[in-house]
Design an enzyme around this catalytic site. Structure first.
Site, PDB file in Angstrom:
ATOM      1  N   ASP A  32      20.199  60.770  48.433  1.00 51.18           N
ATOM      2  CA  ASP A  32      21.179  60.755  49.518  1.00 51.18           C
ATOM      3  C   ASP A  32      20.895  61.961  50.404  1.00 51.18           C
ATOM      4  OD1 ASP A  32      24.292  59.295  49.457  1.00 51.18           O
ATOM      5  OD2 ASP A  32      23.785  60.770  50.990  1.00 51.18           O
ATOM      6  N   PHE A 153      27.792  41.837  44.914  1.00 49.65           N
ATOM      7  CA  PHE A 153      29.099  41.172  44.892  1.00 49.65           C
ATOM      8  C   PHE A 153      30.065  41.980  44.028  1.00 49.65           C
ATOM      9  CE2 PHE A 153      25.848  37.906  45.495  1.00 49.65           C
ATOM     10  CZ  PHE A 153      26.298  37.293  46.660  1.00 49.65           C
ATOM     11  N   LEU A 154      29.957  43.313  44.121  1.00 58.29           N
ATOM     12  CA  LEU A 154      30.745  44.181  43.245  1.00 58.29           C
ATOM     13  C   LEU A 154      32.155  44.376  43.783  1.00 58.29           C
ATOM     14  CD1 LEU A 154      28.038  46.981  42.885  1.00 58.29           C
ATOM     15  CD2 LEU A 154      28.446  45.083  41.296  1.00 58.29           C
ATOM     16  N   LYS A 208      25.986  36.119  51.140  1.00 59.30           N
ATOM     17  CA  LYS A 208      26.933  37.230  51.028  1.00 59.30           C
ATOM     18  C   LYS A 208      28.091  37.081  52.018  1.00 59.30           C
ATOM     19  CE  LYS A 208      28.819  41.154  50.477  1.00 59.30           C
ATOM     20  NZ  LYS A 208      28.844  42.280  49.641  1.00 59.30           N
ATOM     21  N   LEU A 254      44.257  33.535  44.770  1.00 61.33           N
ATOM     22  CA  LEU A 254      45.388  32.824  45.372  1.00 61.33           C
ATOM     23  C   LEU A 254      46.652  33.652  45.188  1.00 61.33           C
ATOM     24  CD1 LEU A 254      44.808  29.058  44.451  1.00 61.33           C
ATOM     25  CD2 LEU A 254      44.635  30.135  46.706  1.00 61.33           C
ATOM     26  N   GLY A 257      50.033  38.488  49.322  1.00 61.76           N
ATOM     27  CA  GLY A 257      50.268  39.926  49.447  1.00 61.76           C
ATOM     28  C   GLY A 257      50.435  40.348  50.895  1.00 61.76           C
ATOM     29  N   GLY A 261      42.456  43.877  52.385  1.00 62.91           N
ATOM     30  CA  GLY A 261      41.872  45.076  52.999  1.00 62.91           C
ATOM     31  C   GLY A 261      40.561  45.395  52.304  1.00 62.91           C
ATOM     32  N   CYS A 264      34.988  45.532  52.393  1.00 63.94           N
ATOM     33  CA  CYS A 264      34.124  44.356  52.567  1.00 63.94           C
ATOM     34  C   CYS A 264      34.734  43.241  53.402  1.00 63.94           C
ATOM     35  CB  CYS A 264      33.736  43.799  51.205  1.00 63.94           C
ATOM     36  SG  CYS A 264      32.487  44.795  50.409  1.00 63.94           S
ATOM     37  N   LYS A 324      43.904  48.089  47.061  1.00 64.77           N
ATOM     38  CA  LYS A 324      44.237  47.304  45.866  1.00 64.77           C
ATOM     39  C   LYS A 324      44.311  48.287  44.702  1.00 64.77           C
ATOM     40  CE  LYS A 324      39.575  46.401  44.337  1.00 64.77           C
ATOM     41  NZ  LYS A 324      38.625  45.438  43.824  1.00 64.77           N
TER      42      LYS A 324
HETATM   43  C1  UDX Z   1      35.271  42.294  47.572  1.00 64.66           C
HETATM   44  C2  UDX Z   1      34.579  41.089  46.887  1.00 64.66           C
HETATM   45  O1  UDX Z   1      35.399  40.595  45.827  1.00 64.66           O
HETATM   46  C3  UDX Z   1      33.213  41.476  46.393  1.00 64.66           C
HETATM   47  O2  UDX Z   1      32.564  40.360  45.826  1.00 64.66           O
HETATM   48  C4  UDX Z   1      32.456  41.987  47.609  1.00 64.66           C
HETATM   49  O3  UDX Z   1      31.120  42.169  47.406  1.00 64.66           O
HETATM   50  C5  UDX Z   1      33.148  43.215  48.167  1.00 64.66           C
HETATM   51  O4  UDX Z   1      34.443  42.832  48.567  1.00 64.66           O
HETATM   52  P1  UDX Z   1      36.691  44.384  46.873  1.00 64.66           P
HETATM   53  O5  UDX Z   1      36.806  44.648  48.352  1.00 64.66           O
HETATM   54  O6  UDX Z   1      36.362  45.526  45.996  1.00 64.66           O
HETATM   55  O7  UDX Z   1      35.593  43.258  46.595  1.00 64.66           O
HETATM   56  O8  UDX Z   1      38.108  43.808  46.392  1.00 64.66           O
HETATM   57  P2  UDX Z   1      38.780  42.429  45.984  1.00 64.66           P
HETATM   58  O9  UDX Z   1      39.288  42.558  44.606  1.00 64.66           O
HETATM   59  O10 UDX Z   1      37.904  41.285  46.277  1.00 64.66           O
HETATM   60  O11 UDX Z   1      40.061  42.429  46.962  1.00 64.66           O
HETATM   61  C6  UDX Z   1      39.949  42.490  48.370  1.00 64.66           C
HETATM   62  C7  UDX Z   1      41.311  42.479  49.025  1.00 64.66           C
HETATM   63  O12 UDX Z   1      41.935  41.224  48.891  1.00 64.66           O
HETATM   64  C8  UDX Z   1      42.325  43.499  48.485  1.00 64.66           C
HETATM   65  O13 UDX Z   1      43.050  44.059  49.537  1.00 64.66           O
HETATM   66  C9  UDX Z   1      43.215  42.663  47.586  1.00 64.66           C
HETATM   67  O14 UDX Z   1      44.485  43.212  47.401  1.00 64.66           O
HETATM   68  C10 UDX Z   1      43.240  41.361  48.344  1.00 64.66           C
HETATM   69  N1  UDX Z   1      43.536  40.192  47.519  1.00 64.66           N
HETATM   70  C11 UDX Z   1      42.637  39.772  46.576  1.00 64.66           C
HETATM   71  C12 UDX Z   1      44.715  39.485  47.710  1.00 64.66           C
HETATM   72  O15 UDX Z   1      45.552  39.849  48.555  1.00 64.66           O
HETATM   73  N2  UDX Z   1      44.941  38.365  46.954  1.00 64.66           N
HETATM   74  C13 UDX Z   1      44.063  37.912  46.019  1.00 64.66           C
HETATM   75  O16 UDX Z   1      44.339  36.885  45.393  1.00 64.66           O
HETATM   76  C14 UDX Z   1      42.870  38.653  45.819  1.00 64.66           C
END
Ligand code: UDX
Length: 435
Positions: A32, A153-154, A208, A254, A257, A261, A264, A324
């Site tokens: 980095d 896809f983390l 992606k 599903l 909320g 946010g 990603c 989250k």
């Molecule tokens: C996401 C994808 O899941 C991952 O595969 C990708 O590569 C990066 O983006 P991440 O941003 O870490 O991961 O969080 P994720 O758990 O997917 O939640 C994203 C947002 O959606 C959060 O704000 C979460 O609160 C919201 N969410 C998720 C909902 O409001 N309802 C749900 O049912 C699921």
């Protein structure tokens, strides 16, 4: 035999990838330009909050498979496989900013001493891998390398689990030689029969964006159904559960909320719309998802205003700031829009988040009151608002809450409390999509 790997970028994606690849038996050097970050890592500290990462990092450093450096040139020269894991933040117009990718590509071109496989982990617009290839040829005058698109896809907070147990590994490739090297890099996953999808570069890049845009759409869909549930007296959890019993729909993502946010979904949906524009293909559905998600955040403020009558001069206790649970990340957190709206309307804000306080201070400074304990944040509040579904809030003692608070209003944007029990304690309670 493990491969010699360099990972450029030690953010969420780069660091988890580097640590994970070392644990697979590869010899990994993470680089980095940020000296402070590398210094921390060399002292066994992790600049991000990611459960389980430190243990695996320490083990691999101890066993000599993982190291950290700011010397990008040396890391590239000594490695056969170079992962690009730098950030691609959104620009003003929603397009991905590729300047960090560009500078990584330049370093690679300058240090191409032997055959190398250049793997893009960062989320990049369609066509970027082909562009990387041309750029390196143009800069170095050499062709002894191949590019691979290997999107991540983390999920934050579950990144370690996701790295070791992916639903699939996507490898966009052009040469059989590079494809075989990637199989070696991911040998551990290959052996446990993780599904691998081999395809061309553009397909991998689009997988992606399509995956993230679909998930964002799914969340937005259930959010709108939740809003309708409120109007007609239905229960969104039962609706979602029954929908999810249909194997074609699946019960995941599903949960209603305050709007999605994170680093990603907001960025990738906007980028997909821009990509569509560039190629003259309208992404109208995704465009609408982005708009509806903004509405959902504002809807929470409107709801609270309705519950309180007026926000001016009211004290609002807010629990949860991260986008989250399980992360300290506040990037594009609904909390930012919601708190800013509340401040604009003259409310006084007291907040608690078990991990995101430092990030919140960078955003709001002294505009809001930060507390190191959830009960302190609700003291004398007219209303309590849950914005992040941290487990510790689920077991909140609501009897204590009712004694500490001045008012009796709870807006639970994550549906973590039982509406009946909460009302029995004398609260005026509202969740999302259920009575
Ligand atoms: C996401 C994808 O899941 C991952 O595969 C990708 O590569 C990066 O983006 P991440 O941003 O870490 O991961 O969080 P994720 O758990 O997917 O939640 C994203 C947002 O959606 C959060 O704000 C979460 O609160 C919201 N969410 C998720 C909902 O409001 N309802 C749900 O049912 C699921």
């Amino acid at each position: 035999m493990g491969k010699k790997i360099a990972v450029i970028g030690t953010g969420y994606v780069g660091l988890v990838t580097g640590v994970g690849l070392a644990d697979f038996g590869n010899k990994v050097i993470c680089v980095d330009i940020d000296r402070a970050k590398i210094n921390m890592l060399n002292h066994g500290q992790i600049p991000i909050y990611e459960p389980g990462l430190k243990e695996i990092m320490d083990k691999n450093v101890r066993e000599g498979r993982l190291s950290f450096s700011t010397d990008i040139a040396n890391a590239i020269q000594r490695s056969e496989v170079i992962f690009i894991g730098v950030g691609t933040p959104p620009k003003e117009n929603g397009e991905a900013d590729l300047s960090y990718v560009e500078s990584a590509v330049e370093s690679i071109a300058e240090n191409l001493n032997d055959y190398k496989v250049i793997v893009t982990k960062s989320t990049v617009p369609i066509g970027t891998n082909r562009w990387i290839k041309e750029k390196i040829i143009e800069k170095s005058g050499k062709t002894n390398f191949n590019v691979i698109s290997n999107p991540e896809f983390l999920r934050e907070g579950k990144a370690v689990h996701d790295f070791f147990h992916p639903d699939r590994v996507v490898i966009g490739y052009e040469s059989e030689k590079a494809k075989e090297i990637m199989k070696d890099v991911y040998r551990s996953l290959y052996l446990i029969e993780t599904p691998f999808v081999f395809c061309n570069l553009e397909t991998a890049e689009l997988i992606k964006y399509a995956s993230n845009a679909f998930l964002a759409t799914k969340i937005t869909f259930i959010n709108q159904i939740a809003n309708l549930c409120e109007a007609v007296g239905a229960d969104v959890h039962v609706v979602a559960k029954a929908m999810g019993m249909d194997g074609r729909i699946s019960p995941k993502f599903l949960h209603p909320g305050p709007g999605y946010g994170g680093s990603c979904f907001p960025k990738d949906t906007k980028a997909l719309v821009q990509i569509g524009k560039r190629y003259g293909v309208e992404m109208s559905l995704v465009n609408e998802v982005i708009r509806a998600n903004e509405e959902q955040k504002k809807r929470m403020v409107i709801k609270l205003e309705r519950m309180l009558g007026n926000l001016k001069g009211k004290t609002i206790g807010i629990l949860g700031l991260a986008f989250k649970a399980g992360t300290d990340d506040m990037r594009e957190s609904p909390a930012i829009v919601i708190i800013n709206e509340l401040l604009k309307k003259g409310a006084k804000i007291k907040v608690h988040d078990p991990q995101a306080e430092e990030n919140a201070r960078k955003i709001f400074g002294d505009l809001i009151e930060h507390h190191d304990n959830e009960y302190k944040a609700m003291k004398d509040a007219d209303a309590l608002v849950i914005l992040t579904e941290w487990n510790q809030y689920r077991s909140l003692d609501l009897e204590i809450a009712s004694k500490l608070m001045k008012g009796n209003i709870i807006l639970d944007t994550r549906n973590i409390f039982d509406p009946l029990k909460t009302r029995e304690l004398g609260f005026v309670y509202e969740g999302v999509g259920r009575k």
